[in-house]
Design a protein around this motif. Sequence first.
Motif, PDB file in Angstrom:
ATOM      1  N   ALA A  98       0.824  -1.212   0.000  1.00  0.00           N
ATOM      2  CA  ALA A  98       0.000   0.000   0.000  1.00  0.00           C
ATOM      3  C   ALA A  98       0.860   1.265   0.000  1.00  0.00           C
ATOM      4  O   ALA A  98       1.934   1.312   0.613  1.00  0.00           O
ATOM      5  CB  ALA A  98      -0.922   0.001   1.213  1.00  0.00           C
ATOM      6  N   ALA A  99       0.378   2.291  -0.692  1.00  0.00           N
ATOM      7  CA  ALA A  99       1.077   3.574  -0.710  1.00  0.00           C
ATOM      8  C   ALA A  99       1.045   4.222   0.666  1.00  0.00           C
ATOM      9  O   ALA A  99       2.001   4.886   1.072  1.00  0.00           O
ATOM     10  CB  ALA A  99       0.446   4.499  -1.749  1.00  0.00           C
ATOM     11  N   VAL A 100      -0.058   4.055   1.376  1.00  0.00           N
ATOM     12  CA  VAL A 100      -0.204   4.595   2.720  1.00  0.00           C
ATOM     13  C   VAL A 100      -1.273   3.791   3.444  1.00  0.00           C
ATOM     14  O   VAL A 100      -2.186   3.246   2.808  1.00  0.00           O
ATOM     15  CB  VAL A 100      -0.590   6.098   2.684  1.00  0.00           C
ATOM     16  CG1 VAL A 100      -1.945   6.290   2.017  1.00  0.00           C
ATOM     17  CG2 VAL A 100      -0.577   6.711   4.079  1.00  0.00           C
ATOM     18  N   CYS A 101      -1.141   3.685   4.748  1.00  0.00           N
ATOM     19  CA  CYS A 101      -2.156   3.015   5.565  1.00  0.00           C
ATOM     20  C   CYS A 101      -2.789   4.054   6.482  1.00  0.00           C
ATOM     21  O   CYS A 101      -2.086   4.805   7.160  1.00  0.00           O
ATOM     22  CB  CYS A 101      -1.524   1.896   6.397  1.00  0.00           C
ATOM     23  SG  CYS A 101      -2.660   1.115   7.569  1.00  0.00           S
ATOM     24  N   TYR A 102      -4.126   4.087   6.481  1.00  0.00           N
ATOM     25  CA  TYR A 102      -4.862   4.964   7.388  1.00  0.00           C
ATOM     26  C   TYR A 102      -5.342   4.140   8.582  1.00  0.00           C
ATOM     27  O   TYR A 102      -6.138   3.209   8.418  1.00  0.00           O
ATOM     28  CB  TYR A 102      -6.074   5.587   6.689  1.00  0.00           C
ATOM     29  CG  TYR A 102      -5.739   6.404   5.466  1.00  0.00           C
ATOM     30  CD1 TYR A 102      -4.744   7.370   5.492  1.00  0.00           C
ATOM     31  CD2 TYR A 102      -6.436   6.215   4.263  1.00  0.00           C
ATOM     32  CE1 TYR A 102      -4.437   8.124   4.373  1.00  0.00           C
ATOM     33  CE2 TYR A 102      -6.149   6.969   3.141  1.00  0.00           C
ATOM     34  CZ  TYR A 102      -5.140   7.925   3.188  1.00  0.00           C
ATOM     35  OH  TYR A 102      -4.840   8.674   2.077  1.00  0.00           O
ATOM     36  N   ALA A 103      -4.854   4.457   9.761  1.00  0.00           N
ATOM     37  CA  ALA A 103      -5.309   3.779  10.979  1.00  0.00           C
ATOM     38  C   ALA A 103      -6.408   4.631  11.609  1.00  0.00           C
ATOM     39  O   ALA A 103      -6.135   5.721  12.128  1.00  0.00           O
ATOM     40  CB  ALA A 103      -4.153   3.585  11.951  1.00  0.00           C
ATOM     41  N   TYR A 104      -7.630   4.120  11.550  1.00  0.00           N
ATOM     42  CA  TYR A 104      -8.784   4.866  12.059  1.00  0.00           C
ATOM     43  C   TYR A 104      -9.089   4.392  13.476  1.00  0.00           C
ATOM     44  O   TYR A 104      -9.414   3.230  13.696  1.00  0.00           O
ATOM     45  CB  TYR A 104      -9.990   4.641  11.147  1.00  0.00           C
ATOM     46  CG  TYR A 104     -11.274   5.250  11.678  1.00  0.00           C
ATOM     47  CD1 TYR A 104     -11.432   6.631  11.736  1.00  0.00           C
ATOM     48  CD2 TYR A 104     -12.312   4.439  12.126  1.00  0.00           C
ATOM     49  CE1 TYR A 104     -12.606   7.188  12.229  1.00  0.00           C
ATOM     50  CE2 TYR A 104     -13.487   4.987  12.613  1.00  0.00           C
ATOM     51  CZ  TYR A 104     -13.621   6.368  12.667  1.00  0.00           C
ATOM     52  OH  TYR A 104     -14.772   6.920  13.161  1.00  0.00           O
ATOM     53  N   LEU A 105      -8.954   5.306  14.445  1.00  0.00           N
ATOM     54  CA  LEU A 105      -9.174   4.973  15.851  1.00  0.00           C
ATOM     55  C   LEU A 105     -10.525   5.537  16.282  1.00  0.00           C
ATOM     56  O   LEU A 105     -10.644   6.718  16.618  1.00  0.00           O
ATOM     57  CB  LEU A 105      -8.055   5.543  16.718  1.00  0.00           C
ATOM     58  CG  LEU A 105      -6.604   5.259  16.253  1.00  0.00           C
ATOM     59  CD1 LEU A 105      -5.606   5.830  17.246  1.00  0.00           C
ATOM     60  CD2 LEU A 105      -6.379   3.774  16.037  1.00  0.00           C
ATOM     61  N   TYR A 106     -11.534   4.673  16.252  1.00  0.00           N
ATOM     62  CA  TYR A 106     -12.900   5.108  16.536  1.00  0.00           C
ATOM     63  C   TYR A 106     -13.086   5.574  17.979  1.00  0.00           C
ATOM     64  O   TYR A 106     -14.005   6.348  18.286  1.00  0.00           O
ATOM     65  CB  TYR A 106     -13.885   3.970  16.257  1.00  0.00           C
ATOM     66  CG  TYR A 106     -13.929   2.933  17.357  1.00  0.00           C
ATOM     67  CD1 TYR A 106     -14.898   2.983  18.348  1.00  0.00           C
ATOM     68  CD2 TYR A 106     -12.976   1.915  17.428  1.00  0.00           C
ATOM     69  CE1 TYR A 106     -14.926   2.042  19.375  1.00  0.00           C
ATOM     70  CE2 TYR A 106     -12.995   0.987  18.440  1.00  0.00           C
ATOM     71  CZ  TYR A 106     -13.974   1.056  19.407  1.00  0.00           C
ATOM     72  OH  TYR A 106     -13.992   0.135  20.431  1.00  0.00           O
ATOM     73  N   ASP A 107     -12.221   5.120  18.877  1.00  0.00           N
ATOM     74  CA  ASP A 107     -12.390   5.401  20.301  1.00  0.00           C
ATOM     75  C   ASP A 107     -11.423   6.466  20.817  1.00  0.00           C
ATOM     76  O   ASP A 107     -11.188   6.587  22.022  1.00  0.00           O
ATOM     77  CB  ASP A 107     -12.221   4.117  21.120  1.00  0.00           C
ATOM     78  CG  ASP A 107     -10.918   3.383  20.814  1.00  0.00           C
ATOM     79  OD1 ASP A 107     -10.168   3.846  19.926  1.00  0.00           O
ATOM     80  OD2 ASP A 107     -10.652   2.353  21.451  1.00  0.00           O
ATOM     81  N   VAL A 108     -10.847   7.247  19.907  1.00  0.00           N
ATOM     82  CA  VAL A 108      -9.949   8.338  20.286  1.00  0.00           C
ATOM     83  C   VAL A 108     -10.497   9.645  19.720  1.00  0.00           C
ATOM     84  O   VAL A 108     -10.820   9.719  18.539  1.00  0.00           O
ATOM     85  CB  VAL A 108      -8.520   8.098  19.755  1.00  0.00           C
ATOM     86  CG1 VAL A 108      -7.641   9.320  20.014  1.00  0.00           C
ATOM     87  CG2 VAL A 108      -7.906   6.862  20.385  1.00  0.00           C
ATOM     88  N   GLU A 109     -10.610  10.644  20.574  1.00  0.00           N
ATOM     89  CA  GLU A 109     -10.988  11.990  20.121  1.00  0.00           C
ATOM     90  C   GLU A 109      -9.876  12.930  20.542  1.00  0.00           C
ATOM     91  O   GLU A 109      -9.688  13.223  21.719  1.00  0.00           O
ATOM     92  CB  GLU A 109     -12.325  12.433  20.719  1.00  0.00           C
ATOM     93  CG  GLU A 109     -12.825  13.738  20.137  1.00  0.00           C
ATOM     94  CD  GLU A 109     -14.253  14.065  20.531  1.00  0.00           C
ATOM     95  OE1 GLU A 109     -14.814  15.037  19.993  1.00  0.00           O
ATOM     96  OE2 GLU A 109     -14.805  13.328  21.377  1.00  0.00           O
ATOM     97  N   MET A 110      -9.127  13.384  19.538  1.00  0.00           N
ATOM     98  CA  MET A 110      -7.910  14.127  19.827  1.00  0.00           C
ATOM     99  C   MET A 110      -8.058  15.617  19.576  1.00  0.00           C
ATOM    100  O   MET A 110      -7.426  16.430  20.228  1.00  0.00           O
ATOM    101  CB  MET A 110      -6.767  13.583  18.956  1.00  0.00           C
ATOM    102  CG  MET A 110      -5.400  14.048  19.366  1.00  0.00           C
ATOM    103  SD  MET A 110      -4.838  13.288  20.914  1.00  0.00           S
ATOM    104  CE  MET A 110      -4.630  11.601  20.385  1.00  0.00           C
TER     105      MET A 110
END
Length: 401
Positions: A98-110
Amino acid sequence: MHLINTTTLGLHEFVDVSTAPRYAIVSHRWGDAEVSHKDYLKGRQRGGNGFRKIEQSCQRARRDGHDWLWIDSCCIDKRSSASLNEAINSMFSYYARAAVCYAYLYDVEMGLASDVEPSVVKAKLAASDWFTRGWTLQELIAPRTVQFFDCNWSYIGAKSSDAPSLNQPISEIAGVPEVVLRARENLYRYSVAQRFSWASKRTTTRVEDLSYCLLGLFDINMPLIYGEGWKAFSRLQKEILTRYDDDSILAWRTFDEGQTPNPYPRGNARGLLARMPAEFANASQAIRSIGHNRPPCALTNRGIEIRIPAGKTSGAYRDPDDQGVVHLYINCIPWREAGPYVLVLRYLPHCRHYSRVALLQDVNWRASHSRWQACREDEVLYVHLTWMDAVYCSTQPAHAR
């Protein structure tokens, strides 16, 4: 391999993965409303959180100039066992390509991460489910770049060699060395036991997946058999034994295994292999030693055949109440510490086999090492460490019997 067009949201299949177009990939913790391959093709669940996640991933990828996206929830056809086998055995390479990986953290609000103290960023990341799941370990290591986003798709930071804003905190949270996060090629500098230790505190929904999610970390391919339970981990270790000359795979400990001079509870009989990655929790420092002069192990119908000196055991670990104890020096030492690990075996008269009862470290390594180097062929004991719960010993190799 199925990919989503980030503009039309259409799902397209590319038979040859090596010729698939450039794509972004998503790593995420599954929720209750994920859109399956079948439902996506039929246009179902378009209003749920699962489809919204896909839409937002595509928007992010399109904004970054990527025309294609892969996300496991709808890009793997789980109705087909062949498709599922191929996807899971290829998962590491999917993320690596993959060119890039998006890690989506549903339980983090930054919010805006640049305005948040680094210690707060680390604490919020450490509290995320994403760092407790088995599958996300390879999804962290395989891609060149992993960009982390919170529940609102606000950018948090990245792990990569180019923009390593999160390399150090993620290394401390995940227990994976920073050098591996910078470049996945460094993965193979670490022993089998060390790699298992990174997964020792992670979980999966299905027991078998805690083994299948580790295939890519060892470049292993094997068929999936859902319903086999922890046998999957036994199969994985057997595959590793045939591929790697690395005794650290034996450097695991049971949860109640002590390290006193006589840690041999009689009800603690075990075989060669660990039952789960959690038993490697204390193996993060177990590295291969190059000081041994032992011939390679051999695979036989009795299991693994290893040559060790007969009766050359260290007095520090001798059990005065049990004459049936044998000590097996394995080619593995704790990092920065002298003395190899020693497997303690006890004879089981009722079945004429031995059982593994403990893993220790030899404090008298200098003396035992000299005896090992002077060992003659007629003093060698052939130990056959069988796959399940017994160890067979003989004074002759398998081919001579």
